[in-house]
Structure formats: structure tokens, C-alpha cells
Design a protein around this motif. Structure first.
Motif, PDB file in Angstrom:
ATOM      1  N   ARG A  56      84.455-128.417 -23.361  1.00 33.38           N
ATOM      2  CA  ARG A  56      85.704-127.694 -23.096  1.00 33.38           C
ATOM      3  C   ARG A  56      86.034-127.701 -21.602  1.00 33.38           C
ATOM      4  O   ARG A  56      86.987-127.062 -21.177  1.00 33.38           O
ATOM      5  N   GLY A  57      85.230-128.409 -20.834  1.00 31.33           N
ATOM      6  CA  GLY A  57      85.428-128.468 -19.392  1.00 31.33           C
ATOM      7  C   GLY A  57      86.524-129.442 -18.993  1.00 31.33           C
ATOM      8  O   GLY A  57      87.158-130.090 -19.832  1.00 31.33           O
ATOM      9  N   LEU A  58      86.708-129.559 -17.685  1.00 28.41           N
ATOM     10  CA  LEU A  58      87.745-130.431 -17.136  1.00 28.41           C
ATOM     11  C   LEU A  58      87.210-131.782 -16.692  1.00 28.41           C
ATOM     12  O   LEU A  58      87.979-132.660 -16.315  1.00 28.41           O
ATOM     13  N   GLU A  59      85.884-131.947 -16.723  1.00 27.11           N
ATOM     14  CA  GLU A  59      85.238-133.193 -16.301  1.00 27.11           C
ATOM     15  C   GLU A  59      84.478-133.796 -17.473  1.00 27.11           C
ATOM     16  O   GLU A  59      83.986-133.071 -18.335  1.00 27.11           O
ATOM     17  N   PRO A  60      84.314-135.129 -17.492  1.00 28.90           N
ATOM     18  CA  PRO A  60      83.472-135.733 -18.527  1.00 28.90           C
ATOM     19  C   PRO A  60      82.035-135.220 -18.398  1.00 28.90           C
ATOM     20  O   PRO A  60      81.588-134.886 -17.305  1.00 28.90           O
ATOM     21  N   ALA A  61      81.328-135.152 -19.518  1.00 29.77           N
ATOM     22  CA  ALA A  61      79.916-134.770 -19.522  1.00 29.77           C
ATOM     23  C   ALA A  61      79.117-135.957 -20.042  1.00 29.77           C
ATOM     24  O   ALA A  61      79.391-136.462 -21.131  1.00 29.77           O
ATOM     25  N   ARG A  62      78.157-136.430 -19.244  1.00 29.84           N
ATOM     26  CA  ARG A  62      77.321-137.560 -19.652  1.00 29.84           C
ATOM     27  C   ARG A  62      75.942-137.056 -20.040  1.00 29.84           C
ATOM     28  O   ARG A  62      75.244-136.441 -19.236  1.00 29.84           O
ATOM     29  N   LEU A  63      75.544-137.318 -21.282  1.00 31.14           N
ATOM     30  CA  LEU A  63      74.201-136.992 -21.742  1.00 31.14           C
ATOM     31  C   LEU A  63      73.243-138.027 -21.164  1.00 31.14           C
ATOM     32  O   LEU A  63      73.448-139.228 -21.347  1.00 31.14           O
TER      33      LEU A  63
END
Length: 154
Positions: A56-63
Motif C-alpha cells: 500500500r506504499g508509494l514505492e515498489p517493494a522488492r522481496l
């Protein structure tokens, strides 16, 4: 030969929340929903876990990593069909776009638990830690269902 897969699944309707990290640990806006695992057949064969990562953030999240004290390795795999043959390939990179979600489910993306240190038993829990780029992590206590389970509701 391993193929590199970049998996990006975009927004869909939100469904029930579960297993979420404390605000200090989790990357901004990233949470887990509906984590579950199947009971293993002893320790000689791999096991699998499933969940949904929501950003739900504004930046991509990389696992970038998944760990558990119950297995020597935990990897993201994707089930693919090539020439009428089903096989699993390791996913080298997994990004969750802002406002998006990535769903892990039987027959698709899943967390493959290799080199089990103890069996996963029905009614037990699987501790998982998912680490994201930038240093954030989410700890989850994943319920274990029977070996033929199709999900927490099935």
C-alpha cells in the motif's frame, strides 16, 4: 537452465488481513495476508507455503530473502507448463508495485521450503521472515494445514 522471472501482479480487491509485522520492521505500507502452508511428508521432500504480499506504499517493494528456522532454504518458485510438462522454476527477482499485490497459491507462485529440519505438521505453525530491499522485514507465524489443503478456507 534457470530462467529469471520478474513477477509483478497488480491491484485486486483486498481480502482479510493476517500475519503482519510491527510498524518498525515492515517496509512502509507492505503487509501479508492469508499466509498458510501444507503439512510436509516427512523431511526428505520439500514443503510449500503460500500468502499474499500487499504493497500500500508509494514505492515498489522488492522481496530479497525468505528464511525460516525449519528449513535450510526457502525460495520463491513458479510452476510453469512447457511442452505439456509442469515444472517449477526459481524466481530470481520479485517486485511488488506500489498499490499492488503478489499472490502465492498452489499451481503458481509459492515459497518452496527445502532441506527441512523437521516436518511441518497439521495444526502447527511455520515461522517465516520475509526481507525486503532497504532493510525492512516481516515476521509471520504461518498456520499449517493438511497435506492436500487448497487454502485456509478450503
Amino acid at each position: 537452465m534457470k530462467r529469471r522471472w520478474m513477477v509483478v501482479l497488480l491491484a485486486a480487491a483486498l481480502t482479510g488481513a493476517a500475519a503482519q509485522a510491527t510498524a518498525e520492521q515492515a517496509p512502509m505500507g507492505v503487509s501479508l495476508e492469508r499466509p498458510w502452508a501444507r503439512a510436509s511428508i516427512g523431511t526428505s521432500r520439500p514443503a510449500a507455503a503460500y500468502l499474499t504480499i500487499v504493497n500500500r506504499g508509494l514505492e515498489p517493494a522488492r522481496l530479497v530473502d525468505i528464511t525460516t528456522p525449519l528449513a535450510g532454504r526457502a525460495e520463491v518458485h513458479l510452476t510453469v507448463k512447457t511442452d505439456n510438462v509442469m515444472r517449477m522454476e526459481q524466481v530470481e527477482r520479485l517486485d511488488v508495485p506500489p498499490g499492488g499485490r503478489v499472490v502465492f497459491e498452489p499451481g503458481g507462485l509459492h515459497i518452496m521450503l527445502l532441506d527441512l529440519r523437521q516436518p511441518l505438521t497439521k495444526g502447527g505453525t511455520l515461522p517465516l521472515t520475509l526481507r525486503f530491499s532497504g532493510g525492512g522485514s516481516i515476521d509471520a507465524s504461518v498456520p499449517v494445514f493438511g497435506p492436500g489443503a487448497r487454502g485456509p478456507d478450503r
